[in-house]
Structures are given as structure tokens and as C-alpha cells.
Design an enzyme around this catalytic site. Structure first.
Site, PDB file in Angstrom:
ATOM      1  N   CYS A  72       0.801  -1.221   0.000  1.00 56.33           N
ATOM      2  CA  CYS A  72       0.000   0.000   0.000  1.00 56.33           C
ATOM      3  C   CYS A  72       0.838   1.276   0.000  1.00 56.33           C
ATOM      4  O   CYS A  72       0.362   2.311  -0.484  1.00 56.33           O
ATOM      5  CB  CYS A  72      -0.971  -0.024   1.175  1.00 56.33           C
ATOM      6  SG  CYS A  72      -2.197  -1.353   1.017  1.00 56.33           S
ATOM      7  N   ILE A  73       2.057   1.221   0.521  1.00 53.72           N
ATOM      8  CA  ILE A  73       2.925   2.398   0.414  1.00 53.72           C
ATOM      9  C   ILE A  73       3.346   2.607  -1.025  1.00 53.72           C
ATOM     10  O   ILE A  73       3.311   3.726  -1.553  1.00 53.72           O
ATOM     11  CB  ILE A  73       4.143   2.263   1.349  1.00 53.72           C
ATOM     12  CG1 ILE A  73       3.696   2.222   2.810  1.00 53.72           C
ATOM     13  CG2 ILE A  73       5.143   3.403   1.116  1.00 53.72           C
ATOM     14  CD1 ILE A  73       2.882   3.417   3.262  1.00 53.72           C
TER      15      ILE A  73
END
Length: 211
Positions: free
Chosen positions: A148-149
Site C-alpha cells: 500500500c505504500i
């Protein structure tokens, strides 16, 4: 960076900082920060949580926009085709693991959204909020670096924000994918920095705008 990437000019131009910072905090929910849950308590994630809390203290004190998110679904039918059993079984609105960790969440200050995909920007309204606040430089924090980063950093880049990813404010389950993904996005899309760089940027921005 390898010599071959350097010869081909990867990473040659820094992103730099713009006129106003904003901070996004990705998925610091109890499912990732509480060791009682299947995905919780990874050491790099806990380090990132502690450093992000320090960054947010400075950001809120100076009025920097902050957006935080969790990932949660009504049921499995609403989910994308996740390949992670723990996500399918616990990332539900009714499950306590989806609650934001209180160490990084100020309900009276933060814009809070629930995302359905990897990126905090995907169909959430965070970009609209930053547009209203005239943010042009996004500091990306949270977990996991390889998922998700990375997704958030790519969307931030695609939305034409200057994007900073402080290495010590993001974390993953293992160090190798953490390092590999930071290296790769740092070659192309973002400046990989650290907590000290980001707090200094915020302090300088605050001084510049104090008059």
C-alpha cells in the site's frame, strides 16, 4: 543504485519540496500494529509507527493537513481478489483489527477515510482535500512498503504531487522487500528521505508562512 541504472539516468533529478506539505498515513490500523492479529506487530512496522507519531506531532502543531486511512470491507463480496487469508477474514468493518491505532490518529484533526484498494488516493477524496488545502508535496507514511505504500506513492506521483517517502516512517513484514521497493520507487517517482528531513521541511515551511 547500480552503475547501470545511473548510466541510464535513473534517479538523476530529485523531486524536492514544494510550497506546502501534506501527510498521508496508510493503514496503521490495529491489524498491522497489534501483535494479537495475524498481520500485526512486525518490527519494521512498529518502528514506522513510532516515527510517524513523532512526525504527526510536528505536522499538527503547524497546521499541516493530515489524512489517515484504514482498509475495511462490508464482507468478502465487496473485496478485491485479495490473496491474503488474514485480509479476507479480518479486514471487515465489524472486526476490531480495522480500528486505527490511537498513537497516530487524532479524530479531531485528521481527515479519516476507509480505502478499498492499495492506495489512500483511490476513490477516497483525499486528493480533493489536498487540492482545497493547496498541498503540493505529499509525505507518505504507513505500511506495508511493498504494497500500500508503493501503491500510494505511485498514485501521488501520478496526481502530480512532489512525493517524499521517509524510510523510517514506513515499514514492511521483511526488510528486503522494504529496501527493494524504496530503491525502485526512489529511482523513478519519489525522494526517499527520513523523519528528520520531513520535520525540517515542515518547520521551514511553518517559519516561512508565520508572517
Amino acid at each position: 543504485m547500480s552503475d547501470d541504472y545511473q548510466r541510464r539516468s535513473y534517479g538523476a533529478i530529485p523531486v524536492g519540496t514544494g510550497q506546502k506539505p501534506g501527510v498521508v498515513v496508510v493503514d496503521f490500523q490495529l491489524g498491522f500494529t497489534d501483535a494479537q492479529y495475524p498481520l500485526g506487530g512486525a518490527p519494521l512496522v512498529m518502528r514506522a509507527l513510532e516515527n510517524t507519531a513523532r512526525l504527526l506531532e510536528v505536522a499538527r502543531r503547524h497546521g499541516v493537513p493530515v489524512a489517515v486511512c484504514n482498509t475495511a470491507y462490508l464482507n468478502e463480496r465487496e473485496m478485491p481478489y485479495w490473496k491474503i487469508t488474514a485480509v479476507r477474514e479480518t479486514f471487515l468493518h465489524s472486526h476490531p483489527s480495522t480500528r486505527l491505532d490511537p498513537r497516530i490518529h487524532d479524530p479531531a484533526y485528521d481527515l479519516q477515510v476507509t480505502k478499498k484498494g492499495p492506495s489512500i488516493f483511490f476513490e477516497t477524496g483525499v486528493a480533493n482535500y489536498f487540492t482545497k488545502e493547496r498541498v503540493d508535496t505529499v509525505i507518505v507514511t504507513g505500511c506495508n512498503t511493498s504494497g500500500c505504500i508503493r501503491g500510494t506513492a505511485l498514485d501521488s506521483f501520478s496526481l502530480r504531487y512532489r512525493t517524499l517517502v521517509p524510510e523510517d516512517c514506513v515499514g514492511d513484514i521483511e526488510e528486503q522487500p522494504h529496501r527493494d521497493n524504496l530503491r525502485d520507487i526512489g529511482r523513478r517517482y519519489v525522494d526517499v528521505v527520513d523523519l528528520a528531513f520531513c520535520t525540517d521541511f515542515i518547520e521551514r515551511w511553518a517559519r516561512r508562512n508565520s508572517g
